[in-house]
Design a protein around this motif. Structure first.
Motif, mmCIF file in Angstrom:
data_model
loop_
_atom_site.group_PDB
_atom_site.id
_atom_site.type_symbol
_atom_site.label_atom_id
_atom_site.label_comp_id
_atom_site.label_asym_id
_atom_site.label_seq_id
_atom_site.Cartn_x
_atom_site.Cartn_y
_atom_site.Cartn_z
ATOM 1 N N ARG B 24 44.181 37.565 42.414
ATOM 2 C CA ARG B 24 43.451 38.133 41.610
ATOM 3 C C ARG B 24 43.814 39.680 41.388
ATOM 4 O O ARG B 24 44.271 40.172 42.158
ATOM 5 C CB ARG B 24 41.853 38.015 41.738
ATOM 6 N N PRO B 25 43.449 40.329 40.212
ATOM 7 C CA PRO B 25 43.562 41.818 40.224
ATOM 8 C C PRO B 25 42.396 42.493 40.755
ATOM 9 O O PRO B 25 41.377 41.870 41.116
ATOM 10 C CB PRO B 25 43.736 42.119 38.748
ATOM 11 N N ILE B 26 42.497 43.783 41.148
ATOM 12 C CA ILE B 26 41.385 44.741 41.743
ATOM 13 C C ILE B 26 40.252 44.207 40.996
ATOM 14 O O ILE B 26 39.111 44.130 41.387
ATOM 15 C CB ILE B 26 41.715 46.003 41.882
ATOM 16 N N ALA B 27 40.337 44.187 39.652
ATOM 17 C CA ALA B 27 39.227 44.153 38.717
ATOM 18 C C ALA B 27 38.148 43.086 38.941
ATOM 19 O O ALA B 27 37.263 43.146 38.823
ATOM 20 C CB ALA B 27 39.635 44.121 37.422
ATOM 21 N N SER B 28 38.646 41.869 39.353
ATOM 22 C CA SER B 28 37.917 40.704 39.842
ATOM 23 C C SER B 28 37.689 40.514 41.198
ATOM 24 O O SER B 28 37.323 39.351 41.780
ATOM 25 C CB SER B 28 38.482 39.419 39.020
ATOM 26 N N ILE B 29 38.055 41.558 41.934
ATOM 27 C CA ILE B 29 37.588 41.420 43.502
ATOM 28 C C ILE B 29 36.146 41.188 43.663
ATOM 29 O O ILE B 29 35.366 42.231 42.965
ATOM 30 C CB ILE B 29 38.106 42.460 44.467
ATOM 31 N N PRO B 30 35.340 40.212 44.097
ATOM 32 C CA PRO B 30 33.955 40.206 44.420
ATOM 33 C C PRO B 30 33.361 41.415 45.213
ATOM 34 O O PRO B 30 34.201 41.770 46.092
ATOM 35 C CB PRO B 30 33.548 38.703 45.202
ATOM 36 N N TYR B 31 32.241 41.793 44.770
ATOM 37 C CA TYR B 31 31.859 43.014 45.093
ATOM 38 C C TYR B 31 30.306 43.277 45.377
ATOM 39 O O TYR B 31 29.727 42.755 44.246
ATOM 40 C CB TYR B 31 32.338 44.251 44.400
ATOM 41 N N ILE B 37 34.434 43.918 40.615
ATOM 42 C CA ILE B 37 34.605 45.260 40.390
ATOM 43 C C ILE B 37 34.588 45.795 39.040
ATOM 44 O O ILE B 37 33.970 46.691 38.762
ATOM 45 C CB ILE B 37 35.985 45.735 40.861
ATOM 46 N N ILE B 38 34.926 44.985 38.266
ATOM 47 C CA ILE B 38 35.141 45.342 36.681
ATOM 48 C C ILE B 38 33.598 45.531 36.014
ATOM 49 O O ILE B 38 33.643 45.988 34.975
ATOM 50 C CB ILE B 38 35.900 44.471 36.030
ATOM 51 N N ASP B 39 32.677 44.726 36.652
ATOM 52 C CA ASP B 39 31.428 44.730 36.065
ATOM 53 C C ASP B 39 30.700 46.037 35.897
ATOM 54 O O ASP B 39 30.184 46.370 34.877
ATOM 55 C CB ASP B 39 30.318 44.074 36.940
ATOM 56 N N GLY B 58 46.920 42.440 33.798
ATOM 57 C CA GLY B 58 48.201 42.384 34.409
ATOM 58 C C GLY B 58 48.326 40.722 34.260
ATOM 59 O O GLY B 58 47.841 40.039 33.601
ATOM 60 N N SER B 59 49.335 40.332 35.031
ATOM 61 C CA SER B 59 49.623 39.054 35.038
ATOM 62 C C SER B 59 48.584 38.028 35.735
ATOM 63 O O SER B 59 48.562 36.672 35.381
ATOM 64 C CB SER B 59 50.994 38.668 35.334
ATOM 65 N N LYS B 60 48.026 38.402 36.591
ATOM 66 C CA LYS B 60 47.086 37.466 37.611
ATOM 67 C C LYS B 60 45.886 37.529 36.712
ATOM 68 O O LYS B 60 44.746 38.091 37.426
ATOM 69 C CB LYS B 60 47.064 38.055 38.965
ATOM 70 N N PHE B 61 45.687 37.001 35.733
ATOM 71 C CA PHE B 61 44.327 37.308 35.078
ATOM 72 C C PHE B 61 43.508 35.979 35.036
ATOM 73 O O PHE B 61 42.451 36.069 34.395
ATOM 74 C CB PHE B 61 44.581 37.640 33.514
ATOM 75 N N GLY B 62 43.840 34.815 35.752
ATOM 76 C CA GLY B 62 43.119 33.682 35.600
ATOM 77 C C GLY B 62 41.465 33.831 36.002
ATOM 78 O O GLY B 62 40.433 33.610 35.549
ATOM 79 N N SER B 63 41.546 34.506 37.239
ATOM 80 C CA SER B 63 40.171 34.823 37.898
ATOM 81 C C SER B 63 39.121 35.643 36.916
ATOM 82 O O SER B 63 37.953 35.535 36.765
ATOM 83 C CB SER B 63 40.127 35.086 39.347
ATOM 84 N N LEU B 64 40.032 36.628 36.298
ATOM 85 C CA LEU B 64 39.239 37.435 35.487
ATOM 86 C C LEU B 64 38.662 37.029 34.277
ATOM 87 O O LEU B 64 37.747 37.157 33.691
ATOM 88 C CB LEU B 64 40.245 38.814 35.140
ATOM 89 N N ILE B 329 30.337 38.439 53.432
ATOM 90 C CA ILE B 329 30.591 37.063 53.261
ATOM 91 C C ILE B 329 30.748 36.687 51.720
ATOM 92 O O ILE B 329 29.672 36.751 51.347
ATOM 93 C CB ILE B 329 29.599 36.301 53.908
ATOM 94 N N MET B 330 31.826 36.462 51.170
ATOM 95 C CA MET B 330 31.677 36.030 49.899
ATOM 96 C C MET B 330 31.340 34.613 49.272
ATOM 97 O O MET B 330 31.002 33.924 50.348
ATOM 98 C CB MET B 330 33.141 36.206 49.318
ATOM 99 N N GLN B 331 31.139 34.406 48.057
ATOM 100 C CA GLN B 331 30.311 33.250 47.673
ATOM 101 C C GLN B 331 30.878 31.897 48.206
ATOM 102 O O GLN B 331 31.866 31.547 48.217
ATOM 103 C CB GLN B 331 30.630 33.479 46.088
ATOM 104 N N ARG B 332 29.714 31.111 48.496
ATOM 105 C CA ARG B 332 29.996 29.950 49.011
ATOM 106 C C ARG B 332 30.807 29.568 50.117
ATOM 107 O O ARG B 332 31.014 28.387 50.487
ATOM 108 C CB ARG B 332 30.847 28.778 47.992
ATOM 109 N N SER B 333 30.622 30.516 51.133
ATOM 110 C CA SER B 333 31.287 30.474 52.363
ATOM 111 C C SER B 333 30.341 29.827 53.166
ATOM 112 O O SER B 333 29.018 29.831 52.926
ATOM 113 C CB SER B 333 31.756 31.738 53.071
ATOM 114 N N VAL B 334 30.777 29.047 54.359
ATOM 115 C CA VAL B 334 29.805 28.805 55.381
ATOM 116 C C VAL B 334 29.901 28.953 56.734
ATOM 117 O O VAL B 334 31.093 29.075 57.117
ATOM 118 C CB VAL B 334 29.780 26.932 55.068
#
Lengths: 374, 374
Positions: B24-31, B37-39, B58-64, B329-334
């Motif tokens: 993912r780009p920095i923009a879509s790192i969970p925060y 981040i981009i929110d 950039g090229s890794k835009f799927g998660s974004l 702890i990011m989303q849906r971790s156990v």
């Protein structure tokens, strides 16, 4: 209008007042009463429709519809903002021969015959907007079709000592209904109607039209339409539902339903990713719990800030609990500020209030639940 | 602000935060529990009334793309002025923070030209803040400047803005040059990399860069403008909360800094609301065995263990006897029974099995990759 053929559409009765909920329904219809830390009661029925793949939904409103209308909007929160289906709010209206209020549950549907005919459905599912439960209506519809029924009524087992509060269905072994008894003193069965009906639309249309001609009738499904259909020998089946179902008629039962969510063995799983309960989501950051607070056995929504103690309680979004404040066995609705040293026990506190420092609401000793709204 | 369009250019160096940017780009790192981040930058723009926002990926835009969807969460799902997610027309092996962003501006020149707005606000995503852009735009228009750059004079936390642009200003806040913060000098003016200018100016710079072929980065073009003496570039001072997420350490420390209520309030209620994708999670459930201290928790979590000084994202489960300290702890971790984690960042959907102990260092947190089972 262009016909938009659908196999099934849902009609949700949402005009009820819920007078026993006191101040909570003063400016608010019962289906719009807040529940469970972020929901309004109608969210369960709307989410059930959406999750069951029933995307054409009429919501019949009458009593104090402002909050309800604002909440439903165009239905996007339930994925019901759709091109040729979606949710439509249906208030009473004026026609050439004058206007009138919805007289009863069946009359409310009858008055919207034109709306239903636009979709020319085979089946209509009648739902109530003030029950808390999760149910897959598509399974009930499948059952209705398999039985070749004219009407199917969803029922559940209730404790025998409570049968006198319900409409009771007396069934044969194959679940076909031979008798309906409204609030019987001596019940023959403990299968209670949940107020969920599937009708073949053309048949229902005919019975509603006949019922309208009868000036004695209350134009009610339970009292009039269903007994008449039974008397005429229509094929009517009971569909047995197992699981959590609650009609929160009183402050006490609303409080109990909230407390049910805190139990470990609670049947109403709100965390099931395959059957989400959708609602209007507030825009609030994650909630914060401070180093010297204590939170136990509770539900907290986003935006809460906790410095005090919260035990066995349900907190809606943006509740602030100051240092030394204590909340036990209570439901606190959104945007309430609870100042230092305030104590709230066995109470429901309404939205947007400030509870002053040292103030005491409710009591752990009390049998009753205190409703605090101003 | 209908006359301003926004462009968020995601050519951001990932050199020091690679552990979180594999996919993912920095923009879509969970925060901060529920955001990406981009929110923050999108919300700032939307809150100022900017309705046409282009995001150059950039090229890794799927998660974004998954996160942004149609832009509905920001009210940007509109007809003409709306959210545009624009990816590079030709894939390159190098990320465009290494190869220059002019290429990307060139690809999307027609979008910029056809937009109806007279002004453009250019920004990146890695600067996290909550400010009123209306004032900055007013300032720009009144000052008669050709370009206005937003900055903050950083007196503390200098080390958290390493590698950021710095502005050298004269006494009238005219920008003399743009440098890089090494952390050694006194109180630097940290550029927030937000530029306001006429759209025409941006188009000319891009076309010049292409036709002369002597610049790969827009920043080079802006520097040229500063040095040519004919362009008036000034600076607008921002005084509020600012975090720079350009390294793993910054990500970790700034996440923890939000546990401080002053920062929390400034970031989330400072000016406008911060919007993000809605997940329809139920409120977070605290069991009677849990203890939670000084932590932020998003919705949908079930907490049975001990949580301290940590940020917990949506839908995390922390089982009985588990201990989580100084961690993200990011989303849906156990975190299963009896596990202990300290100074750790768990990416999305990680499972820490029972009784495992994971310890990072305060100065170097351990990162566990998405979907791992440990």
């Amino acid at each position: 209008m262009i016909k938009k053929k659908k196999e099934v559409i849902a009609m949700i009765l949402a005009g009820g007042q819920g007078s026993r909920l006191g101040a909570l329904t003063k400016t608010n219809a019962k289906p719009a009463v807040p529940f469970g830390g972020k929901y309004r009661i109608i969210d369960f029925t709307l989410s059930n429709c959406s999750n069951s793949g029933i995307y054409t939904v009429g919501v019949l409103t009458q009593y104090q519809p402002l909050t309800l209308n604002a909440h439903i909007g165009i239905g996007s929160y339930w994925d019901l903002d759709r091109k040729d289906s979606g949710v439509t709010v249906l208030p009473p209206y004026v026609g050439r021969d004058g206007g009138r209020w919805y007289k009863g549950t069946a009359n409310a549907i009858y008055e919207n015959t034109d709306f239903i005919d636009v979709y020319d459905p085979e089946y209509v599912i009648i739902l109530s907007g003030d029950h808390i439960y999760k149910m897959d209506y598509s399974k009930m519809l499948k059952y209705h079709k398999e039985k070749g029924a004219d009407a199917t009524i969803s029922v559940m087992e209730v404790p025998w000592d409570e049968t006198s509060r319900f409409g009771i269905m007396n069934c044969n072994d194959d679940n076909s209904i031979y008798e309906f008894e409204e609030k019987p003193e001596k019940a023959k069965s403990n299968l209670a109607s949940m107020g969920i009906y599937i009708f073949n639309w053309q048949k229902l249309k005919k019975y509603m039209a006949e019922d309208e001609q009868n000036i004695e009738s209350d134009n009610d499904f339970g009292k009039n339409i269903i007994p008449t259909m039974l008397a005429d020998g229509n094929k009517m089946y009971a569909y047995r539902f197992k699981g959590y179902w609650k009609d929160v008629g009183t402050i006490k039962s609303l409080w109990e339903a909230n407390m049910d969510l805190l139990k470990d063995d609670n049947e109403l799983n709100l965390y099931d990713r395959n059957w989400r309960i959708y609602s209007v989501n507030p825009v609030s950051p994650p909630h914060y719990v401070s180093p010297d607070s204590c939170v136990k056995s509770s539900l907290l929504d986003e935006g809460c800030i906790i410095y005090g103690n919260v035990e066995n309680s349900v907190l809606f979004p943006d509740v602030y609990v100051a240092k030394g404040a204590r909340i036990v066995d209570s439901v606190i609705m959104s945007n309430v500020r609870i100042e230092e040293g305030a104590v709230i026990e066995r109470a429901i506190v309404g939205e947007d209030l400030i509870i002053k420092a040292g103030q005491k609401i409710g009591s752990i000793e009390s049998e009753d639940i205190t409703l605090f709204t101003e | 602000m209908k006359d301003v369009m926004g462009i968020i250019n995601l050519g951001e160096s990932e050199e020091n935060i690679k552990a979180l940017t594999y996919h993912r780009p920095i923009a879509s790192i969970p925060y901060i529990g529920r955001y990406r981040i981009i929110d923050f930058i999108i919300s700032n723009m939307v809150n100022a009334g900017i309705e046409n926002i282009g995001i150059f990926t950039g090229s890794k835009f799927g998660s974004l793309v998954d996160h942004l969807g149609s832009g509905k969460a920001w009210d940007l799902d509109r007809k003409i002025d709306r959210l545009y997610v624009l990816s590079p027309e030709f894939q390159s092996l190098k990320p465009f923070y290494q190869e220059g962003d002019i290429r990307n501006f060139k690809d999307h020149l027609s979008y910029i030209k056809k937009s109806r707005q007279e002004y453009v606000m250019l920004s990146k995503s890695y600067m996290v803040f909550n400010m009123d852009f209306k004032d900055a735009v007013e300032f720009h228009k009144d000052s008669g400047a050709d370009i206005t750059i937003l900055y903050k004079r950083v007196t503390e936390k200098k080390d958290f803005f390493i590698n950021c642009d710095t502005l050298n200003l004269d006494e009238n806040k005219r920008v003399l040059s743009i440098g890089t913060n090494t952390g050694s000098g006194p109180c630097p003016n940290i550029s927030m990399e937000v530029y306001i200018m006429k759209k025409e100016m941006l188009v000319n710079m891009i076309e010049d860069a292409i036709s002369f072929g002597d610049a790969n980065y827009l920043k080079e073009m802006i520097l040229k403008k500063i040095y040519d003496g004919n362009t008036y570039v000034n600076a607008y001072k921002y005084k509020g909360y600012l975090a720079c997420i350009n390294s793993l350490m910054n990500y970790y420390v700034e996440s923890m800094e939000i546990l401080n209520q002053e920062n929390y309030q400034e970031l989330f209620t400072g000016h406008g609301l911060i919007f993000t994708k809605v997940k329809d999670e139920a409120p977070t459930k605290y069991s009677d065995s849990c203890s939670v201290k000084n932590s932020l928790l998003a919705n949908g979590c079930i907490i049975e263990g001990h949580v301290e000084n940590s940020v917990i994202f949506r839908g995390v489960k922390i089982k009985k006897g588990a201990v989580v300290k100084n961690s993200i702890i990011m989303q849906r971790s156990v975190i299963e029974e009896g596990a202990l984690i300290e100074n750790v960042i768990l990416d999305k959907s990680v499972t820490i099995t029972a009784n495992k102990h994971l310890m990072g260092d305060e100065k170097s947190p351990m990162v566990v990759r998405k979907d791992s089972v440990i």
